[in-house]
Design an enzyme around this catalytic site. Structure first.
Site, PDB file in Angstrom:
ATOM      1  N   LYS A 268      -8.191  -2.724   4.419  1.00  0.00           N
ATOM      2  CA  LYS A 268      -8.171  -2.497   2.967  1.00  0.00           C
ATOM      3  C   LYS A 268      -9.597  -2.221   2.505  1.00  0.00           C
ATOM      4  O   LYS A 268     -10.499  -3.031   2.716  1.00  0.00           O
ATOM      5  CB  LYS A 268      -7.598  -3.721   2.265  1.00  0.00           C
ATOM      6  CG  LYS A 268      -7.623  -3.600   0.753  1.00  0.00           C
ATOM      7  CD  LYS A 268      -6.846  -4.720   0.087  1.00  0.00           C
ATOM      8  CE  LYS A 268      -6.953  -4.624  -1.423  1.00  0.00           C
ATOM      9  NZ  LYS A 268      -6.205  -5.692  -2.090  1.00  0.00           N
TER      10      LYS A 268
ATOM     11  N   LYS B  97      -5.040   0.914   3.528  1.00  0.00           N
ATOM     12  CA  LYS B  97      -4.992   1.059   2.067  1.00  0.00           C
ATOM     13  C   LYS B  97      -6.367   1.417   1.533  1.00  0.00           C
ATOM     14  O   LYS B  97      -7.322   0.753   1.913  1.00  0.00           O
ATOM     15  CB  LYS B  97      -4.518  -0.267   1.473  1.00  0.00           C
ATOM     16  CG  LYS B  97      -4.598  -0.306  -0.027  1.00  0.00           C
ATOM     17  CD  LYS B  97      -4.109  -1.618  -0.552  1.00  0.00           C
ATOM     18  CE  LYS B  97      -4.338  -1.635  -2.055  1.00  0.00           C
ATOM     19  NZ  LYS B  97      -4.175  -2.928  -2.613  1.00  0.00           N
TER      20      LYS B  97
HETATM   21  C1  PBG Z   1      -4.676  -7.482  -4.912  1.00  0.00           C
HETATM   22  C2  PBG Z   1      -4.221  -6.089  -4.750  1.00  0.00           C
HETATM   23  C3  PBG Z   1      -4.794  -4.907  -5.256  1.00  0.00           C
HETATM   24  C4  PBG Z   1      -3.901  -3.885  -4.947  1.00  0.00           C
HETATM   25  C5  PBG Z   1      -2.857  -4.439  -4.231  1.00  0.00           C
HETATM   26  N1  PBG Z   1      -3.074  -5.794  -4.112  1.00  0.00           N
HETATM   27  C6  PBG Z   1      -6.009  -4.692  -6.070  1.00  0.00           C
HETATM   28  C7  PBG Z   1      -7.357  -4.982  -5.526  1.00  0.00           C
HETATM   29  O1  PBG Z   1      -7.569  -5.288  -4.363  1.00  0.00           O
HETATM   30  O2  PBG Z   1      -8.265  -4.937  -6.365  1.00  0.00           O
HETATM   31  C8  PBG Z   1      -4.076  -2.446  -5.341  1.00  0.00           C
HETATM   32  C9  PBG Z   1      -2.816  -1.655  -5.463  1.00  0.00           C
HETATM   33  C10 PBG Z   1      -2.938  -0.364  -6.175  1.00  0.00           C
HETATM   34  O3  PBG Z   1      -4.018   0.072  -6.622  1.00  0.00           O
HETATM   35  O4  PBG Z   1      -1.892   0.291  -6.306  1.00  0.00           O
HETATM   36  N2  PBG Z   1      -5.648  -7.924  -4.061  1.00  0.00           N
END
Ligand code: PBG
Length: 326
Positions: A195, A248
């Site tokens: 991520k 992601k």
């Molecule tokens: C929480 C999380 C996030 C997303 C999914 N889970 C945001 C982040 O890490 O700031 C992002 C999902 C999206 O942008 O569609 N940790």
């Protein structure tokens, strides 16, 4: 000498011919639809930052889940918002919180629909960070213990898959051990393994009210300039017991999806995030491109790169488009 024997255009002459030679299959079976739940009753409030997305309350989310299941989408991914944020994000593991109640309502209404739950603290903590703060820093190991507790509460509510999105080191192991100790042997883990600290989460943070109160997420989420490290992250999560691993966001990281698919045998999920969703919606709304073919082109690129599972806010629209193009 005749004209070149091979004319590539022969295989593009009709819809049936194009269908016959189409290499990548995108089906509704690949899709996961994200849903946002917040405390309250009778809510279906449009999310300002994300066109066509809503905040549901636990009593209204089941009807939406029924619609998703009717489209044959196999799974939803649930995000919860709390009644009240606190320092440790304690509502994250409360059985009375909106998310846990929503899981129970959906299971009751549509037992065949898979429920995946996002496991993180950022929507629940006052800091808006994914972990606990100790001496001004995000503390890894104490956060992992709370994430395990949170994942367990989701499993107890009936979640089929828990999905940690926090990027703490070792959290998959903490969660797996906690689930095993409590006899949730069949609860799967889909880990947000690679991520990235991405600018494309902007619209989501409006929806989940999870913008960090200070600083950014760069001490835990990955630097977009790195590729090899993503494979190391994925390898660690698989070793610790992740059943599904995720890359992601998707679009800026298609190379990572491809390398992950080539290297690992586990199912690879890709998250077509909120910024990607709104980028396309905004361009279409401005009349710059046609939305429907653009949605499919976007999803095909993710599938072609190697994703087995695509989490996307376009899931419902895509399910309808795929049905009509069969
Ligand atoms: C929480 C999380 C996030 C997303 C999914 N889970 C945001 C982040 O890490 O700031 C992002 C999902 C999206 O942008 O569609 N940790």
């Amino acid at each position: 000498m005749a004209f070149p024997k091979i004319r590539m255009r022969r295989l593009r002459t009709s819809p049936a011919m194009r269908r016959l030679v189409r290499q990548t299959a995108l089906t509704v079976d690949d899709l996961v639809y994200p849903l946002f739940v917040r405390p309250g009753r009778n809510l279906k409030d449009p999310i300002e930052s994300m066109t066509g997305c809503f905040h549901f309350s636990p009593d209204t989310v089941a009807a939406e889940a029924e619609e998703v299941a009717a489209l044959k989408i196999p799974a939803v991914l649930l995000f919860g918002l709390p009644e009240k944020k606190d320092e440790n994000g304690s509502e994250a593991w409360s059985e009375k919180a909106a998310l846990q109640r929503a899981v129970k309502e959906i299971k009751k209404a549509v037992p065949q629909l898979l429920i995946i739950t996002d496991v993180c603290l950022c929507a629940y903590t006052l800091s808006g960070h994914c972990g606990l703060i100790k001496n001004g820093k995000i503390d890894n190991d104490s956060t992992c213990r709370l994430l395990a507790k949170t994942a367990l509460s989701h499993a107890q509510a009936g979640a089929d898959i828990v999905a940690p999105s926090d990027m703490m080191d070792g959290r998959v192991q903490y969660i797996r051990e906690c689930l095993e100790q409590n006899a949730f042997h069949e609860t799967a883990i889909m880990s947000y393994s690679a991520k990235y600290a991405s600018a494309f989460y902007g619209p989501f943070r409006g929806a989940a009210d999870s913008t960090p109160a200070f600083g950014d997420r760069k001490t835990y989420q990955m630097n977009p300039a790195n590729a090899d490290q993503a494979l190391a992250e994925i390898a660690l999560d698989i070793e610790q017991g992740a059943d599904i691993v995720m890359v992601k966001p998707a679009l800026c990281f298609l190379d990572i999806i491809h390398r992950a698919k080539t290297r690992f045998d586990s199912p690879i999920a890709a998250y077509n995030v909120s910024g990607e969703y709104m980028m396309l919606n905004s361009a279409a709304d401005a009349g710059l491109l046609q939305k429907e073919p653009a949605i499919l082109e976007m999803l095909y690129s993710i599938k072609r790169a190697g994703a087995d599972i695509i989490i996307t806010y376009f899931a419902k629209q895509a399910a309808k488009l795929l049905r009509s193009s069969q």
